[in-house]
Design a protein around this motif. Structure first.
Motif, PDB file in Angstrom:
ATOM      1  N   LEU A  53      -1.386  35.897  38.036  1.00 38.76           N
ATOM      2  CA  LEU A  53      -0.809  35.884  36.692  1.00 38.76           C
ATOM      3  C   LEU A  53      -1.814  35.277  35.718  1.00 38.76           C
ATOM      4  CD1 LEU A  53       1.731  36.199  34.824  1.00 38.76           C
ATOM      5  CD2 LEU A  53       2.246  33.812  35.379  1.00 38.76           C
ATOM      6  N   SER A  54      -2.036  35.958  34.623  1.00 37.73           N
ATOM      7  CA  SER A  54      -2.855  35.398  33.543  1.00 37.73           C
ATOM      8  C   SER A  54      -1.960  34.531  32.662  1.00 37.73           C
ATOM      9  CB  SER A  54      -3.481  36.536  32.721  1.00 37.73           C
ATOM     10  OG  SER A  54      -4.191  36.014  31.621  1.00 37.73           O
ATOM     11  N   PHE A  55      -2.197  33.234  32.676  1.00 33.99           N
ATOM     12  CA  PHE A  55      -1.368  32.267  31.953  1.00 33.99           C
ATOM     13  C   PHE A  55      -2.280  31.393  31.109  1.00 33.99           C
ATOM     14  CE2 PHE A  55       1.089  28.555  31.048  1.00 33.99           C
ATOM     15  CZ  PHE A  55       2.429  28.908  31.116  1.00 33.99           C
ATOM     16  N   VAL A  56      -2.019  31.346  29.807  1.00 36.56           N
ATOM     17  CA  VAL A  56      -2.842  30.561  28.887  1.00 36.56           C
ATOM     18  C   VAL A  56      -1.995  29.471  28.243  1.00 36.56           C
ATOM     19  CG1 VAL A  56      -4.223  30.601  26.776  1.00 36.56           C
ATOM     20  CG2 VAL A  56      -4.380  32.498  28.408  1.00 36.56           C
ATOM     21  N   ASN A  57      -2.415  28.235  28.443  1.00 38.22           N
ATOM     22  CA  ASN A  57      -1.777  27.081  27.814  1.00 38.22           C
ATOM     23  C   ASN A  57      -2.439  26.852  26.460  1.00 38.22           C
ATOM     24  OD1 ASN A  57      -0.760  24.620  27.029  1.00 38.22           O
ATOM     25  ND2 ASN A  57      -1.705  23.456  28.697  1.00 38.22           N
ATOM     26  N   LEU A  58      -1.773  27.256  25.384  1.00 44.01           N
ATOM     27  CA  LEU A  58      -2.359  27.104  24.052  1.00 44.01           C
ATOM     28  C   LEU A  58      -2.450  25.645  23.614  1.00 44.01           C
ATOM     29  CD1 LEU A  58      -0.695  30.119  22.220  1.00 44.01           C
ATOM     30  CD2 LEU A  58      -3.076  29.924  22.949  1.00 44.01           C
ATOM     31  N   CYS A  59      -1.804  24.740  24.348  1.00 38.27           N
ATOM     32  CA  CYS A  59      -1.867  23.304  24.042  1.00 38.27           C
ATOM     33  C   CYS A  59      -3.023  22.624  24.769  1.00 38.27           C
ATOM     34  CB  CYS A  59      -0.584  22.599  24.481  1.00 38.27           C
ATOM     35  SG  CYS A  59       0.942  23.471  24.179  1.00 38.27           S
ATOM     36  N   GLY A  60      -3.776  23.370  25.562  1.00 37.51           N
ATOM     37  CA  GLY A  60      -4.637  22.753  26.559  1.00 37.51           C
ATOM     38  C   GLY A  60      -5.918  22.125  26.062  1.00 37.51           C
ATOM     39  N   SER A  61      -6.422  22.540  24.902  1.00 36.66           N
ATOM     40  CA  SER A  61      -7.721  22.039  24.452  1.00 36.66           C
ATOM     41  C   SER A  61      -7.578  21.222  23.173  1.00 36.66           C
ATOM     42  CB  SER A  61      -8.682  23.204  24.194  1.00 36.66           C
ATOM     43  OG  SER A  61      -9.854  22.756  23.550  1.00 36.66           O
ATOM     44  N   ALA A  65      -9.910  19.955  21.513  1.00 37.83           N
ATOM     45  CA  ALA A  65     -10.984  20.360  20.605  1.00 37.83           C
ATOM     46  C   ALA A  65     -10.562  21.577  19.786  1.00 37.83           C
ATOM     47  CB  ALA A  65     -12.255  20.664  21.407  1.00 37.83           C
ATOM     48  N   GLU A  66     -10.019  22.592  20.461  1.00 41.92           N
ATOM     49  CA  GLU A  66      -9.582  23.792  19.748  1.00 41.92           C
ATOM     50  C   GLU A  66      -8.465  23.477  18.760  1.00 41.92           C
ATOM     51  OE1 GLU A  66     -10.317  27.815  22.298  1.00 41.92           O
ATOM     52  OE2 GLU A  66      -8.510  26.691  22.739  1.00 41.92           O
ATOM     53  N   LEU A  67      -7.492  22.695  19.211  1.00 43.34           N
ATOM     54  CA  LEU A  67      -6.339  22.420  18.356  1.00 43.34           C
ATOM     55  C   LEU A  67      -6.725  21.599  17.132  1.00 43.34           C
ATOM     56  CD1 LEU A  67      -3.553  21.703  20.991  1.00 43.34           C
ATOM     57  CD2 LEU A  67      -3.896  23.764  19.636  1.00 43.34           C
ATOM     58  N   THR A  68      -7.553  20.583  17.335  1.00 45.10           N
ATOM     59  CA  THR A  68      -7.936  19.772  16.178  1.00 45.10           C
ATOM     60  C   THR A  68      -8.830  20.558  15.225  1.00 45.10           C
ATOM     61  OG1 THR A  68      -9.704  18.762  17.505  1.00 45.10           O
ATOM     62  CG2 THR A  68      -7.637  17.535  17.309  1.00 45.10           C
ATOM     63  N   ALA A  69      -9.638  21.463  15.755  1.00 42.97           N
ATOM     64  CA  ALA A  69     -10.437  22.328  14.887  1.00 42.97           C
ATOM     65  C   ALA A  69      -9.534  23.233  14.058  1.00 42.97           C
ATOM     66  CB  ALA A  69     -11.407  23.161  15.713  1.00 42.97           C
ATOM     67  N   ALA A  70      -8.517  23.821  14.706  1.00 45.39           N
ATOM     68  CA  ALA A  70      -7.602  24.709  13.991  1.00 45.39           C
ATOM     69  C   ALA A  70      -6.823  23.943  12.921  1.00 45.39           C
ATOM     70  CB  ALA A  70      -6.641  25.382  14.975  1.00 45.39           C
ATOM     71  N   VAL A  71      -6.371  22.742  13.255  1.00 42.80           N
ATOM     72  CA  VAL A  71      -5.643  21.929  12.273  1.00 42.80           C
ATOM     73  C   VAL A  71      -6.553  21.572  11.109  1.00 42.80           C
ATOM     74  CG1 VAL A  71      -4.582  19.670  11.898  1.00 42.80           C
ATOM     75  CG2 VAL A  71      -3.967  21.016  13.911  1.00 42.80           C
ATOM     76  N   ASN A  72      -7.774  21.176  11.416  1.00 46.25           N
ATOM     77  CA  ASN A  72      -8.719  20.767  10.370  1.00 46.25           C
ATOM     78  C   ASN A  72      -9.068  21.921   9.435  1.00 46.25           C
ATOM     79  OD1 ASN A  72     -10.601  18.644   9.342  1.00 46.25           O
ATOM     80  ND2 ASN A  72     -12.145  20.151   9.928  1.00 46.25           N
ATOM     81  N   ASP A  73      -9.272  23.104  10.011  1.00 44.21           N
ATOM     82  CA  ASP A  73      -9.741  24.235   9.212  1.00 44.21           C
ATOM     83  C   ASP A  73      -8.613  25.032   8.564  1.00 44.21           C
ATOM     84  OD1 ASP A  73     -12.248  23.502  10.041  1.00 44.21           O
ATOM     85  OD2 ASP A  73     -12.465  25.125  11.501  1.00 44.21           O
ATOM     86  N   GLY A 121      -4.952  24.189   8.910  1.00 36.68           N
ATOM     87  CA  GLY A 121      -3.682  23.510   8.683  1.00 36.68           C
ATOM     88  C   GLY A 121      -2.815  23.493   9.927  1.00 36.68           C
ATOM     89  N   PRO A 122      -1.972  22.477  10.071  1.00 36.84           N
ATOM     90  CA  PRO A 122      -1.176  22.321  11.294  1.00 36.84           C
ATOM     91  C   PRO A 122      -0.204  23.461  11.544  1.00 36.84           C
ATOM     92  CG  PRO A 122      -0.487  20.750   9.601  1.00 36.84           C
ATOM     93  CD  PRO A 122      -1.762  21.359   9.130  1.00 36.84           C
ATOM     94  N   GLU A 123       0.291  24.094  10.487  1.00 36.00           N
ATOM     95  CA  GLU A 123       1.260  25.165  10.696  1.00 36.00           C
ATOM     96  C   GLU A 123       0.613  26.402  11.334  1.00 36.00           C
ATOM     97  OE1 GLU A 123      -0.541  25.821   6.656  1.00 36.00           O
ATOM     98  OE2 GLU A 123       0.138  24.097   7.855  1.00 36.00           O
ATOM     99  N   ASN A 124      -0.711  26.504  11.263  1.00 38.13           N
ATOM    100  CA  ASN A 124      -1.419  27.665  11.811  1.00 38.13           C
ATOM    101  C   ASN A 124      -2.181  27.355  13.100  1.00 38.13           C
ATOM    102  OD1 ASN A 124      -0.810  29.695   9.801  1.00 38.13           O
ATOM    103  ND2 ASN A 124      -2.028  28.455   8.395  1.00 38.13           N
ATOM    104  N   MET A 125      -1.984  26.177  13.663  1.00 37.68           N
ATOM    105  CA  MET A 125      -2.808  25.768  14.794  1.00 37.68           C
ATOM    106  C   MET A 125      -2.655  26.694  15.999  1.00 37.68           C
ATOM    107  SD  MET A 125      -0.663  22.310  15.792  1.00 37.68           S
ATOM    108  CE  MET A 125      -1.437  21.975  17.375  1.00 37.68           C
ATOM    109  N   TYR A 126      -1.440  27.152  16.274  1.00 36.61           N
ATOM    110  CA  TYR A 126      -1.241  28.069  17.397  1.00 36.61           C
ATOM    111  C   TYR A 126      -1.461  29.519  16.982  1.00 36.61           C
ATOM    112  CZ  TYR A 126       0.602  24.150  20.063  1.00 36.61           C
ATOM    113  OH  TYR A 126       0.729  22.956  20.720  1.00 36.61           O
ATOM    114  N   ALA A 127      -1.036  29.880  15.800  1.00 39.42           N
ATOM    115  CA  ALA A 127      -1.232  31.249  15.324  1.00 39.42           C
ATOM    116  C   ALA A 127      -2.709  31.617  15.313  1.00 39.42           C
ATOM    117  CB  ALA A 127      -0.632  31.406  13.931  1.00 39.42           C
ATOM    118  N   ALA A 128      -3.560  30.668  14.922  1.00 41.04           N
ATOM    119  CA  ALA A 128      -4.996  30.942  14.852  1.00 41.04           C
ATOM    120  C   ALA A 128      -5.587  31.230  16.229  1.00 41.04           C
ATOM    121  CB  ALA A 128      -5.719  29.754  14.216  1.00 41.04           C
ATOM    122  N   LEU A 129      -5.093  30.547  17.244  1.00 39.31           N
ATOM    123  CA  LEU A 129      -5.576  30.787  18.605  1.00 39.31           C
ATOM    124  C   LEU A 129      -4.995  32.059  19.190  1.00 39.31           C
ATOM    125  CD1 LEU A 129      -5.336  27.171  20.102  1.00 39.31           C
ATOM    126  CD2 LEU A 129      -7.290  28.260  18.987  1.00 39.31           C
TER     127      LEU A 129
END
Length: 222
Positions: free
Chosen positions: A85-93, A95-103, A105-113
């Motif tokens: 099964l291909s399973f991706v934890n979008l909460c896992g990094s 670095a990625e999440l803080t980059a998405a929030v910084n660039d 905004g927090p409301e787009n942190m998961y949508a951007a990934l």
């Protein structure tokens, strides 16, 4: 031992039993079918949540990726030709999440990934106690626009997730236990049941993989 302490512990357990008695089994079956469909067609499961829920998703990621694909006695993996099964934890990094929030905004942190990779055939699993977490809502919107199947687990009235998700599991009940009243109503029980749901799904997937493996082996021998 304080009688109040004992009463509070019994209250928590009694509330748990009431939730289990009223648990929305049909929603569990529906998300299990969606999981099987994603696995059968080679899709990816993406999971996301906030706070403690993100930690539970990390646990689920480990279980989903490994447990259905080992022997019953856990001494060896299933043969390499059995698709994983291909399973991706979008909460896992962080670095990625803080980059998405910084660039973005927090409301787009998961949508951007999610937006560059999600597509039809995938399953997006979102967890939000309120059902209104902006980053979860945006992720569901992105997933729906891409044609993915969407699942949300929430509580209370389900918030915006109830209408957005193809499948919405709402943990029933209300609580009088300390720490999960007021705006936090039933949240401990909600979080307990995220883990229970994930264990049910992992076990059901393991059963399905084992059955298909046995059937394939029988066909080869026949």
């Amino acid at each position: 031992m304080s009688p109040r302490l004992v009463d509070d512990i019994r209250l928590y357990l009694a509330e748990q039993r009431a939730i289990l008695d009223a648990f929305p089994v049909a929603a569990v079956a529906a998300v299990a079918d969606a999981l099987f469909a994603a696995y059968d067609r080679g899709g990816t499961v993406y999971a996301l949540g906030n706070g403690g829920n993100a930690g539970t998703i990390d646990h689920a990621c480990c279980d989903f990726k490994l447990h259905p694909f080992v022997s019953e006695d856990k001494t060896r993996p299933l043969p390499a030709h059995i698709r994983r099964l291909s399973f991706v934890n979008l909460c896992g990094s962080p670095a990625e999440l803080t980059a998405a929030v910084n660039d973005l905004g927090p409301e787009n942190m998961y949508a951007a990934l999610l937006e560059p990779v999600v597509g039809a055939g995938d399953l997006v699993m979102a967890y939000s106690g309120s059902g209104d977490s902006p980053n979860v809502v945006r992720a569901l919107e992105v997933a729906a626009a891409a044609g993915a199947t969407t699942f949300a687990m929430t509580k209370g009235d389900g918030g915006r997730c109830r209408a957005l998700a193809d499948i919405c599991l709402i943990v029933p009940g209300s609580s009088r236990f300390p720490g999960q009243t007021g705006r936090n109503d039933n949240n401990f029980h909600f979080e307990d049941n995220i883990l229970s749901l994930n264990h049910m799904l992992v076990g059901l997937l393991k059963q399905r993989v084992a059955a298909s493996t046995s059937a394939a082996a029988a066909d080869r021998e026949g």
